[in-house]
Design an enzyme around this catalytic site. Structure first.
Site, PDB file in Angstrom:
ATOM      1  N   HIS A 172       0.838  -1.217   0.000  1.00 23.70           N
ATOM      2  CA  HIS A 172       0.000   0.000   0.000  1.00 23.70           C
ATOM      3  C   HIS A 172       0.865   1.256   0.000  1.00 23.70           C
ATOM      4  O   HIS A 172       0.443   2.299   0.481  1.00 23.70           O
ATOM      5  CB  HIS A 172      -0.946   0.029   1.206  1.00 23.70           C
ATOM      6  CG  HIS A 172      -1.680  -1.262   1.435  1.00 23.70           C
ATOM      7  ND1 HIS A 172      -2.912  -1.535   0.888  1.00 23.70           N
ATOM      8  CD2 HIS A 172      -1.327  -2.375   2.130  1.00 23.70           C
ATOM      9  CE1 HIS A 172      -3.291  -2.744   1.254  1.00 23.70           C
ATOM     10  NE2 HIS A 172      -2.340  -3.278   1.996  1.00 23.70           N
ATOM     11  N   SER A 174      14.719  21.894 -15.867  1.00 22.00           N
ATOM     12  CA  SER A 174      13.537  22.701 -16.169  1.00 22.00           C
ATOM     13  C   SER A 174      13.993  24.035 -16.725  1.00 22.00           C
ATOM     14  O   SER A 174      15.024  24.558 -16.322  1.00 22.00           O
ATOM     15  CB  SER A 174      12.736  22.908 -14.879  1.00 22.00           C
ATOM     16  OG  SER A 174      11.991  24.107 -14.955  1.00 22.00           O
ATOM     17  N   LYS A 213      15.787  21.858 -10.704  1.00 22.72           N
ATOM     18  CA  LYS A 213      15.102  20.612 -11.058  1.00 22.72           C
ATOM     19  C   LYS A 213      15.957  19.607 -11.790  1.00 22.72           C
ATOM     20  O   LYS A 213      16.821  19.951 -12.601  1.00 22.72           O
ATOM     21  CB  LYS A 213      13.899  20.930 -11.943  1.00 22.72           C
ATOM     22  CG  LYS A 213      12.826  21.721 -11.236  1.00 22.72           C
ATOM     23  CD  LYS A 213      11.884  20.842 -10.485  1.00 22.72           C
ATOM     24  CE  LYS A 213      11.004  20.120 -11.487  1.00 22.72           C
ATOM     25  NZ  LYS A 213       9.926  19.439 -10.839  1.00 22.72           N
ATOM     26  N   GLU A 222       9.456   8.705 -16.856  1.00 19.69           N
ATOM     27  CA  GLU A 222       8.078   9.169 -17.062  1.00 19.69           C
ATOM     28  C   GLU A 222       7.601   8.805 -18.467  1.00 19.69           C
ATOM     29  O   GLU A 222       6.457   8.384 -18.662  1.00 19.69           O
ATOM     30  CB  GLU A 222       7.995  10.683 -16.878  1.00 19.69           C
ATOM     31  CG  GLU A 222       8.242  11.119 -15.443  1.00 19.69           C
ATOM     32  CD  GLU A 222       8.394  12.630 -15.319  1.00 19.69           C
ATOM     33  OE1 GLU A 222       7.571  13.350 -15.908  1.00 19.69           O
ATOM     34  OE2 GLU A 222       9.333  13.079 -14.647  1.00 19.69           O
TER      35      GLU A 222
END
Ligand code: ARG
Length: 467
Positions: free
Chosen positions: A162, A283, A289, A296
């Site tokens: 979980h 970024s 970043k 992704e």
């Protein structure tokens, strides 16, 4: 001279009017299926040699056709070949070019053959090499995972259920879970390959042919294991493409989970790993970043691969036998899925060796979250307390710790004994993280011995592959 536009010259005898230009464009597949040009020529060469052996073509005709096809192959390889939408698909483009090049004898190639058995053959041949390529990439990624697991055998991290800390595991054990998934993926592709490798050539349009052909010969020449047994099935099913897409989808689903974990683990909140600069991006506005773009993207591309499977399932659903033009829609998704899986595997196998593992962060995360609570319950159960009661006792201790901002092993022996007199001083050894992971020595567990055995098993299975 036959009337009509170019493509009509291949089949236009019974037509009076011309095909509408937009209709021809809509019906054409050559932009997509020219990717099977090499397979198409390979199949045609085998067909022409078989026609000669069976006395359907003379030796001279067959040689002329085969040489013509080889020249066309060179033109295509060299980028000299002009693909024409008016000629609909890869098959008619090549056949037309052959006739242009060697004259009317080129028109004999299509004896005892239809585009229906031809396209089924091409796609099987194409998928055979795509499958082998993907299988090679799977092996390479499995090797990378095993190497990484071996290198980080002593690193302990939280295992989750979980997404809540559950029990500590070796980082290697976690990696070897993916290795096991990818090993099954390899098996799955291997089994698909067996069913894929049957030759539809000779099925003709749907009902076989009256010419005295030898389908066994073309099958052998093309490296197929056998000839498809039913001509209607041979030209009308695409289950081999569905199986391929299903294997691809499962690989992508596996990769998407690994990617998701790498994204989480490389975030500030976890801080378990740092991904290599080579596979991450910055970024344009936020200078701090470092984004896990490749992970992704693979996670995202899983959608289009599963979409290709769903798309073809729905295309095939309810189609009457035998060939229907709907089936021309089978290729785009198959090619795209093959490229996507192959490239995703390659990205993962080049990314993983570059990750930095933050063992201290992993260990801290595992030790701060009561991941050894089950072990205290097991300890009590080993001393005769029914497990359910032990669970309850430990639950209360956890609650006490939470109130006081402590972990279990920080409670004094006296306080532990207040909870149960069965607890002795040896409990502190039992609760150490290393002891906890090593205690799980059941087959496939997280003890050093078990994980080492898993690594050795994986290495043995990988040693069968030479690549
Ligand atoms: N381009 C077609 C396809 O991919 C080839 C087979 C065409 N057969 C036919 N009977 N129109 O399906």
């Amino acid at each position: 001279m036959a009337k009509g536009n170019l493509s009509q010259r291949m089949w236009g005898g019974r037509f009076e009017g011309e095909t509408d230009t937009f209709v021809a464009k809509f019906g054409a597949s050559v932009d997509v299926d020219q990717r099977m040009a090499m397979e198409d020529i390979q199949g045609s060469i085998a067909h022409a040699s078989m026609l000669k052996t069976c006395g359907i073509l003379t030796g001279a005709e067959s040689t002329e056709i085969i040489n013509g096809l080889k020249d066309i192959r060179e033109d295509i390889r060299a980028g000299r070949f002009v693909w024409r939408t008016e000629l609909e698909d890869v098959h008619m483009n090549i056949e037309h070019a052959l006739i242009q090049r060697i004259g009317l004898v080129g028109g004999k190639l299509h004896t005892a053959r239809s585009r229906n058995d031809q396209v089924a053959t091409d796609l099987r041949l194409w998928l055979r090499s795509a499958t082998r390529h993907i299988m090679g990439e799977l092996v390479a990624l499995r090797r990378v995972l095993v190497d990484l697991a071996e290198k980080h055998l002593q690193v302990i991290m939280p295992g989750y259920t979980h997404l809540q800390v559950a029990q500590p595991v070796r980082f290697s054990h976690h990696l070897m879970a993916y290795c096991a998934m990818l090993e099954r993926d390899s098996e799955r592709f291997g089994q698909t390959l067996g069913r894929l490798n049957r030759s539809p050539l000779g099925a003709g349009a749907l009902a076989g042919t009256g010419f005295p052909i030898d389908p066994g010969q073309t099958a052998r020449q093309l490296g197929f294991d056998e000839v498809a047994a039913n001509s209607m099935d041979a030209v009308s099913d695409r289950d081999f493409a569905l199986e391929f897409l299903s294997c691809c989808s499962i690989v992508m689903v596996h990769l998407s989970r690994l990617c998701e974990e790498l994204i989480l683990w490389s975030g500030q909140e976890f801080g378990f790993v740092t991904l290599p600069d080579s596979h991450t991006t910055g970024s344009s506005i936020m200078p701090q970043k470092k984004n896990a773009d490749m992970c992704e993207l693979i996670r995202g591309k899983t959608g289009r691969v599963c979409g290709a499977l769903t798309g073809l399932l729905i295309t095939m659903k309810g189609l009457p036998l035998a060939y229907n033009k709907d089936m021309q829609e089978d290729k785009e998704g198959v090619f795209d899925a093959a490229d996507t899986v192959r490239d995703s595997l390659k990205i993962m196998r080049t990314q993983l060796p570059g990750i930095t593992v933050h063992a201290g962060r992993m260990r801290a995360a595992a030790s701060q979250a009561f991941s050894n609570a089950t072990d205290l319950a097991d300890y009590l159960a080993n001393r005769g307390m029914p497990f359910r009661d032990a669970h309850e006792v430990v639950g209360h201790l956890v609650m006490m710790c939470l109130r006081e901002g402590k972990v279990l092993e920080e409670l004094s022996l006296i306080r532990l004994q207040e909870a149960s007199p069965l607890i002795g001083a040896d409990v502190y050894t039992v609760l150490r993280l290393d002891a906890v992971v090593d205690a799980r020595d059941s087959l496939g567990g997280t003890s050093e011995l078990q994980v080492q055995a898993a690594i050795e098993r994986a290495r043995r299975s990988l040693s069968d592959h030479s690549d």
